[in-house]
Write a protein that holds these residues in place. Structure first.
Motif, PDB file in Angstrom:
ATOM      1  N   ARG A  82       0.845  -1.196   0.000  1.00 24.25           N
ATOM      2  CA  ARG A  82       0.000   0.000   0.000  1.00 24.25           C
ATOM      3  C   ARG A  82       0.876   1.240   0.000  1.00 24.25           C
ATOM      4  O   ARG A  82       0.953   1.945   0.995  1.00 24.25           O
ATOM      5  N   TYR A  83       1.554   1.465  -1.104  1.00 22.48           N
ATOM      6  CA  TYR A  83       2.426   2.634  -1.210  1.00 22.48           C
ATOM      7  C   TYR A  83       1.573   3.893  -1.219  1.00 22.48           C
ATOM      8  O   TYR A  83       0.411   3.871  -1.634  1.00 22.48           O
ATOM      9  N   PRO A  84       2.142   5.025  -0.798  1.00 23.38           N
ATOM     10  CA  PRO A  84       1.390   6.284  -0.839  1.00 23.38           C
ATOM     11  C   PRO A  84       0.973   6.629  -2.266  1.00 23.38           C
ATOM     12  O   PRO A  84       1.716   6.359  -3.214  1.00 23.38           O
ATOM     13  N   THR A  85      -0.198   7.205  -2.416  1.00 21.03           N
ATOM     14  CA  THR A  85      -0.671   7.634  -3.737  1.00 21.03           C
ATOM     15  C   THR A  85      -0.331   9.094  -4.004  1.00 21.03           C
ATOM     16  O   THR A  85      -0.365   9.534  -5.147  1.00 21.03           O
ATOM     17  N   HIS A  86      -0.020   9.835  -2.943  1.00 18.62           N
ATOM     18  CA  HIS A  86       0.362  11.249  -3.052  1.00 18.62           C
ATOM     19  C   HIS A  86       1.482  11.544  -2.062  1.00 18.62           C
ATOM     20  O   HIS A  86       1.533  10.951  -0.984  1.00 18.62           O
ATOM     21  N   LEU A  87       2.348  12.464  -2.434  1.00 16.29           N
ATOM     22  CA  LEU A  87       3.339  13.018  -1.521  1.00 16.29           C
ATOM     23  C   LEU A  87       3.104  14.522  -1.539  1.00 16.29           C
ATOM     24  O   LEU A  87       3.424  15.194  -2.515  1.00 16.29           O
ATOM     25  N   GLY A  88       2.473  15.019  -0.484  1.00 15.25           N
ATOM     26  CA  GLY A  88       2.027  16.405  -0.501  1.00 15.25           C
ATOM     27  C   GLY A  88       0.967  16.549  -1.584  1.00 15.25           C
ATOM     28  O   GLY A  88       0.078  15.718  -1.713  1.00 15.25           O
ATOM     29  N   ARG A  89       1.094  17.573  -2.412  1.00 16.11           N
ATOM     30  CA  ARG A  89       0.123  17.786  -3.493  1.00 16.11           C
ATOM     31  C   ARG A  89       0.482  17.021  -4.764  1.00 16.11           C
ATOM     32  O   ARG A  89      -0.219  17.109  -5.766  1.00 16.11           O
ATOM     33  N   PHE A  90       1.568  16.246  -4.719  1.00 19.02           N
ATOM     34  CA  PHE A  90       2.044  15.547  -5.914  1.00 19.02           C
ATOM     35  C   PHE A  90       1.525  14.115  -5.942  1.00 19.02           C
ATOM     36  O   PHE A  90       1.624  13.388  -4.957  1.00 19.02           O
ATOM     37  N   LYS A  91       0.993  13.724  -7.086  1.00 22.08           N
ATOM     38  CA  LYS A  91       0.468  12.370  -7.269  1.00 22.08           C
ATOM     39  C   LYS A  91       1.621  11.428  -7.603  1.00 22.08           C
ATOM     40  O   LYS A  91       2.474  11.735  -8.434  1.00 22.08           O
ATOM     41  N   VAL A  92       1.649  10.283  -6.949  1.00 23.79           N
ATOM     42  CA  VAL A  92       2.643   9.245  -7.253  1.00 23.79           C
ATOM     43  C   VAL A  92       2.170   8.527  -8.519  1.00 23.79           C
ATOM     44  O   VAL A  92       1.056   8.012  -8.563  1.00 23.79           O
ATOM     45  N   THR A  93       3.006   8.524  -9.548  1.00 24.69           N
ATOM     46  CA  THR A  93       2.632   7.884 -10.814  1.00 24.69           C
ATOM     47  C   THR A  93       3.215   6.479 -10.954  1.00 24.69           C
ATOM     48  O   THR A  93       2.687   5.678 -11.718  1.00 24.69           O
ATOM     49  N   SER A  94       4.307   6.194 -10.239  1.00 22.06           N
ATOM     50  CA  SER A  94       4.839   4.829 -10.245  1.00 22.06           C
ATOM     51  C   SER A  94       5.754   4.616  -9.051  1.00 22.06           C
ATOM     52  O   SER A  94       6.276   5.572  -8.468  1.00 22.06           O
ATOM     53  N   VAL A  95       5.907   3.346  -8.698  1.00 25.94           N
ATOM     54  CA  VAL A  95       6.750   2.944  -7.576  1.00 25.94           C
ATOM     55  C   VAL A  95       7.589   1.748  -8.014  1.00 25.94           C
ATOM     56  O   VAL A  95       7.070   0.810  -8.629  1.00 25.94           O
TER      57      VAL A  95
END
Length: 185
Positions: A82-95
């Protein structure tokens, strides 16, 4: 590294290639700086910030990475990722997680790079084009991070990178809550 003839991690081969570039540019009446500015205009200004936090507690480091990976510091083995989907206002696009062997950019979710359960390494790509890699040091009690971003100007790229670094440090590492010591000097 330039080519595969000499395994040169210190940049000696790159220095020789750079000297060739400088000579060729000079013959065309150009300076390296002018050529570099042209590359920036074409591809953007690339900036990076690399640093670390000291943590003398291996269990605390393991808990930080469990929280990043599973959403909870006390998540038991076998918990779904369950990786984060956002870091602050930035959307995580890949992990890409080279510790557990996961890469969301690959169809089979398996990374192309080597996997090693003996060290922690997770890379996030964000919707603003930034890339952040968190990893543990193999020789010191450190959590290191490497971040990079391109922008239309050096100033814009630096401003956006600083915002993004603050967001991921707060969201993922939580230095105060985890008792992490910021790099000195």
């Amino acid at each position: 590294m330039i080519g595969d003839t000499v395994r040169d991690k210190d940049g000696v081969s790159a220095l020789a290639v750079f000297a060739e570039i400088a000579i060729n540019l000079s013959r065309r009446g150009l300076r390296v700086h002018d050529y570099l500015e042209g590359l920036f205009a074409k591809y953007g200004y690339f900036v990076s910030e690399n640093s670390y936090f000291v943590c003398h507690s291996p269990p605390k480091i393991a808990a930080i990475f469990r929280k990043i990976r599973y959403g909870a510091a006390d998540a038991p083995e076998g918990t779904a990722l369950r990786y984060p989907t956002h870091l602050g206002r930035f959307k995580v696009t890949s992990v890409r997680d080279l510790t557990v062997g996961y890469d969301s950019d690959q169809a089979d979710k398996k990374p192309v790079l080597p996997v090693s359960a003996s060290s922690e390494m997770i890379t996030f790509r964000l919707d603003n084009g930034s890339v952040i890699t968190l990893r543990t040091s193999g020789t010191e009690p450190k959590i290191k991070y490497y971040s990079e971003l391109a922008g239309a100007s050096r100033e814009a790229a630096l401003f956006a990178l600083q915002e993004m670094v603050a967001a991921f440090v707060d969201a993922l590492l939580e230095p105060e809550a985890n008792g992490l010591i910021a790099r000195q000097g």
